[in-house]
Design a protein around this motif. Structure first.
Motif, short mmCIF file in Angstrom:
data_model
loop_
_atom_site.label_atom_id
_atom_site.label_comp_id
_atom_site.label_asym_id
_atom_site.label_seq_id
_atom_site.Cartn_x
_atom_site.Cartn_y
_atom_site.Cartn_z
N PRO A 174 0.80 -1.23 0.00
CA PRO A 174 0.00 0.00 0.00
C PRO A 174 0.83 1.28 0.00
CG PRO A 174 -0.83 -1.56 1.62
CD PRO A 174 0.47 -2.10 1.13
N PHE A 175 2.09 1.19 0.44
CA PHE A 175 2.94 2.37 0.53
C PHE A 175 3.91 2.49 -0.64
CE2 PHE A 175 1.80 1.08 4.86
CZ PHE A 175 1.13 2.22 5.27
N LEU A 176 3.80 1.60 -1.61
CA LEU A 176 4.69 1.63 -2.77
C LEU A 176 4.13 2.60 -3.81
CD1 LEU A 176 7.12 0.43 -4.35
CD2 LEU A 176 5.53 -1.32 -5.22
N SER A 177 4.90 3.64 -4.12
CA SER A 177 4.46 4.60 -5.14
C SER A 177 4.73 4.04 -6.53
CB SER A 177 5.21 5.92 -4.97
OG SER A 177 6.58 5.76 -5.28
N GLN A 178 4.02 4.57 -7.51
CA GLN A 178 4.23 4.13 -8.89
C GLN A 178 5.64 4.48 -9.35
OE1 GLN A 178 1.92 2.27 -10.77
NE2 GLN A 178 3.85 1.97 -11.88
N GLU A 179 6.12 5.65 -8.92
CA GLU A 179 7.48 6.06 -9.28
C GLU A 179 8.52 5.10 -8.73
OE1 GLU A 179 10.43 9.95 -8.70
OE2 GLU A 179 8.48 9.87 -7.71
N ARG A 180 8.35 4.68 -7.48
CA ARG A 180 9.28 3.74 -6.87
C ARG A 180 9.19 2.37 -7.55
NH1 ARG A 180 13.93 2.19 -4.64
NH2 ARG A 180 13.69 0.66 -2.97
N ALA A 181 7.98 1.93 -7.87
CA ALA A 181 7.79 0.65 -8.56
C ALA A 181 8.49 0.66 -9.91
CB ALA A 181 6.31 0.35 -8.71
N ASP A 182 8.34 1.77 -10.65
CA ASP A 182 8.99 1.87 -11.96
C ASP A 182 10.50 1.81 -11.82
OD1 ASP A 182 6.49 2.14 -13.07
OD2 ASP A 182 6.58 4.33 -13.24
N LYS A 183 11.02 2.49 -10.79
CA LYS A 183 12.47 2.49 -10.57
C LYS A 183 12.97 1.09 -10.22
CE LYS A 183 16.04 5.09 -8.10
NZ LYS A 183 16.31 6.18 -7.13
N MET A 184 12.16 0.32 -9.47
CA MET A 184 12.53 -1.04 -9.09
C MET A 184 12.35 -2.03 -10.24
SD MET A 184 10.70 -1.12 -5.35
CE MET A 184 10.75 -2.91 -5.24
N GLY A 185 11.63 -1.63 -11.27
CA GLY A 185 11.38 -2.52 -12.39
C GLY A 185 10.34 -3.59 -12.09
N VAL A 186 9.38 -3.27 -11.21
CA VAL A 186 8.32 -4.22 -10.87
C VAL A 186 6.97 -3.62 -11.20
CG1 VAL A 186 9.75 -5.11 -9.00
CG2 VAL A 186 8.00 -3.40 -8.48
N GLU A 187 5.98 -4.48 -11.31
CA GLU A 187 4.62 -4.02 -11.57
C GLU A 187 3.87 -3.91 -10.25
OE1 GLU A 187 0.57 -5.42 -13.95
OE2 GLU A 187 2.45 -6.54 -14.24
N LYS A 188 3.34 -2.74 -9.98
CA LYS A 188 2.58 -2.49 -8.75
C LYS A 188 1.15 -2.98 -8.97
CE LYS A 188 1.36 1.37 -5.64
NZ LYS A 188 -0.10 1.27 -5.67
N VAL A 189 0.69 -3.88 -8.09
CA VAL A 189 -0.64 -4.48 -8.26
C VAL A 189 -1.38 -4.52 -6.93
CG1 VAL A 189 0.11 -5.92 -10.20
CG2 VAL A 189 0.24 -6.83 -7.86
N GLU A 190 -2.67 -4.79 -6.99
CA GLU A 190 -3.45 -5.04 -5.78
C GLU A 190 -3.26 -6.49 -5.36
OE1 GLU A 190 -5.01 -2.74 -3.97
OE2 GLU A 190 -4.15 -1.32 -5.43
N LEU A 191 -3.63 -6.81 -4.13
CA LEU A 191 -3.36 -8.14 -3.59
C LEU A 191 -4.08 -9.24 -4.38
CD1 LEU A 191 -2.03 -9.89 -1.44
CD2 LEU A 191 -3.99 -9.46 0.06
N ASP A 192 -5.33 -9.03 -4.71
CA ASP A 192 -6.08 -10.07 -5.44
C ASP A 192 -5.44 -10.35 -6.80
OD1 ASP A 192 -7.86 -10.54 -3.42
OD2 ASP A 192 -9.53 -9.43 -4.32
N ASP A 193 -4.95 -9.31 -7.46
CA ASP A 193 -4.29 -9.48 -8.76
C ASP A 193 -3.02 -10.29 -8.58
OD1 ASP A 193 -3.79 -9.22 -11.44
OD2 ASP A 193 -2.98 -7.19 -11.31
#
Length: 531
Positions: A174-193
């Motif tokens: 819940p605290f992962l920003s889209q900018e941080r996710a992009d920098k990490m090279g991961v896809e930010k998703v909801e738990l069910d996904d």
């Protein structure tokens, strides 16, 4: 006198040497933590206590910790410390959350490999003289989707390592920003996904009310058939009984657990199931990590005991050594403001509102808030300090609000504290002059310039002739010497106040004589810690 630290668990000799090199007296008794009665007997001699997991810091031990200022845990988990009891005692609890990040992340990756290729079972079978090559059919990690629940310090390292293995990484946090996710090279998703897509799921979150059983039976059933789960974070994040059922039914393809809901785990529904890898909480168990956390806790404790710097504390805002130097006078001012309000207020406090103006608004406001609240709460609990004060206030239902603003007046910075009770609001403001000395600059909206002394006397009255003479004559005839005398009023013949800095505490007899004149609405002796 040099601070004295007790080490009651096995810590690196290099950590012991750090304390000594910093001029701190250290008592290294690595087996003492197992003897709680002996620890309770001697803990009163020490300013600091350095531990690992063997020492249990209970309320009974803390009762005897009369000098104790800090507990340092070499590692992340502090379940063996009663943090509420420590806070009430005014003891800072520190841990070392970063010393074993890489080690724990590597263990999660190792566990993922182990469960993907059934390495422990294949090893045991081969050691038994069997050659069951066809029995242990594994899966590749390349191209698989790894679901990472918790993308903080350790989770982000796991993401990085998994990407190096050519895995597709999806992360829920819940605290992962889209900018941080992009920098990490991961896809930010909801738990069910994440649950619907992941071939492997690894957990890297603390155990809280929100994360407890985050992999519940319902969520485990949402995983695709054959998915594998890894928990190297905290016991209690996974419904272990449900996981066992789903492993036996074939819905889960495997599981790897380093942590369990109950530890030491002597019995567990996951034990002895096929393709389940279990280790005894080894996430941080490498030579490098154990050395790192020991050195870190020694440095952190030394910094606090010698300079007041607070790092990685669980019950106190962090304050760097540089901040401690700059903020020292402001922290003292905050304490004085709170102390004035606390001594002037007899009825229960409902709220504390703190305004920071100008340069002080750019400082560490969490620490300043703690100092204000500590000053106020000393009125009700004599042994309260910056650590315990917020807990005492919370237990009393006191609401604390903070406002900060750009410079708005003649002072480069000031602090204003207002308390709210059922009967009234009471406020006081202060600043720190260039000489580093705190001053009171406003009381009840009346401007003043008052030096703060150990013994003071506050009076309020209707502005009228004779007040100064009455105060001076009464003090003088009773042998009380006045060091500083400050007056203020709202308007001619309106409300007026006086603040006297005197050489000794004003006695009840003198207070009675002043009240007997009938000239004062209020006469209040005050005491401040100016050491």
């Amino acid at each position: 006198m040099a601070p004295k630290v007790l080490i009651s668990d096995k810590l690196s000799p290099a950590a012991v040497q750090i304390f000594k090199d910093r001029g701190i007296e250290v008592d290294f008794q690595p087996d003492l933590g197992k003897d709680k009665d002996k620890l309770a007997e001697i803990i009163g001699e020490y300013d600091g206590l350095a531990i690992r997991s063997a020492t249990k810091v209970t309320p009974k031990i803390l009762e005897n910790a009369h000098k104790l200022r800090v507990i340092g845990r070499a590692g992340i988990g502090t379940d063996n410390i009663d943090k509420d009891a420590a806070s009430k005692k005014g003891v800072i609890v520190m841990n070392t959350p970063f010393g074993n990040m890489i080690t724990t992340a590597e263990h999660a990756i190792a566990m993922m490999f182990a469960v993907a290729r059934q390495i422990p079972e294949a090893s045991a079978s081969t050691h038994a003289g069997k050659w069951e090559k066809s029995k242990f059919m594994g899966v590749e990690l390349t191209g698989k989707t790894l679901g990472v629940i918790g993308a903080g310090n350790i989770g982000s390292i796991v993401c990085d390592r998994a990407r190096g293995l050519k895995m597709k990484v999806v992360a829920y946090d819940p605290f992962l920003s889209q900018e941080r996710a992009d920098k990490m090279g991961v896809e930010k998703v909801e738990l069910d996904d994440l649950l619907a897509r992941a071939d492997f799921v690894t957990l890297h979150v603390p155990l809280t009310d929100q994360t407890r059983n985050i992999l519940s039976r319902e969520n485990l059933q949402k995983l695709k058939k054959g998915a594998r789960i890894i928990n190297c974070a905290r016991g209690g994040l996974v419904d272990e009984a449900a996981a066992a059922d789903l492993l036996q039914s074939g819905h889960l393809g495997g599981a790897a657990f380093d942590v369990f809901a109950e530890e030491p785990a002597k019995e567990n529904p996951l034990f002895n199931l096929p393709n389940v890898v279990c280790t005894p909480h080894l996430g941080a168990a490498t030579t490098e990590a154990q050395e790192n956390v020991a050195l870190q806790v020694a440095e952190q404790m030394s910094d606090y005991l010698l300079t007041g710097a607070v790092t990685n504390a669980l019950n106190m805002p962090s304050v760097t050594a540089e901040e401690a130097k700059v903020m020292g006078p402001w922290l003292k001012l905050a304490d004085h403001l709170g102390s004035f309000i606390g001594q002037m207020t007899d009825e229960p406090i409902k709220a504390i509102n703190i305004l920071y103006d100008g340069e002080v608004a750019e400082m560490n406001l969490d620490a300043l808030n703690c100092s204000v609240v500590a000053g106020i709460m000393k009125r009700f609990h004599a042994d309260v300090n910056m650590v315990s004060a917020p807990l005492v206030a919370r237990e009393r239902g006191v609401k604390i609000a903070t406002t900060n603003q750009a410079q708005s007046g003649a002072f480069e910075g000031y602090v204003k504290v207002t308390v709210v009770t059922d009967k009234r609001e009471r406020s006081i403001a202060g600043t720190v002059f260039s000489d580093g000395k705190p001053r009171f600059i406003q009381i009840k909206g009346i401007n003043i310039d008052a030096e703060i002394g150990r013994h003071m006397l506050y009076t309020s009255n209707e502005d009228a002739p004779g007040i100064i003479g009455t105060l001076g004559n009464t003090m003088g005839s009773n042998g009380v010497n006045i060091a500083n005398f400050t007056l203020g009023r709202k308007a001619a013949k309106g409300e007026a106040i006086a603040l006297l800095y005197v050489d000794e505490r004003v006695s009840d007899d003198v207070i009675g004589k002043l009240n007997a004149t009938g000239m004062f609405r209020q006469v209040k002796p005050l005491e401040f810690d100016v050491a």
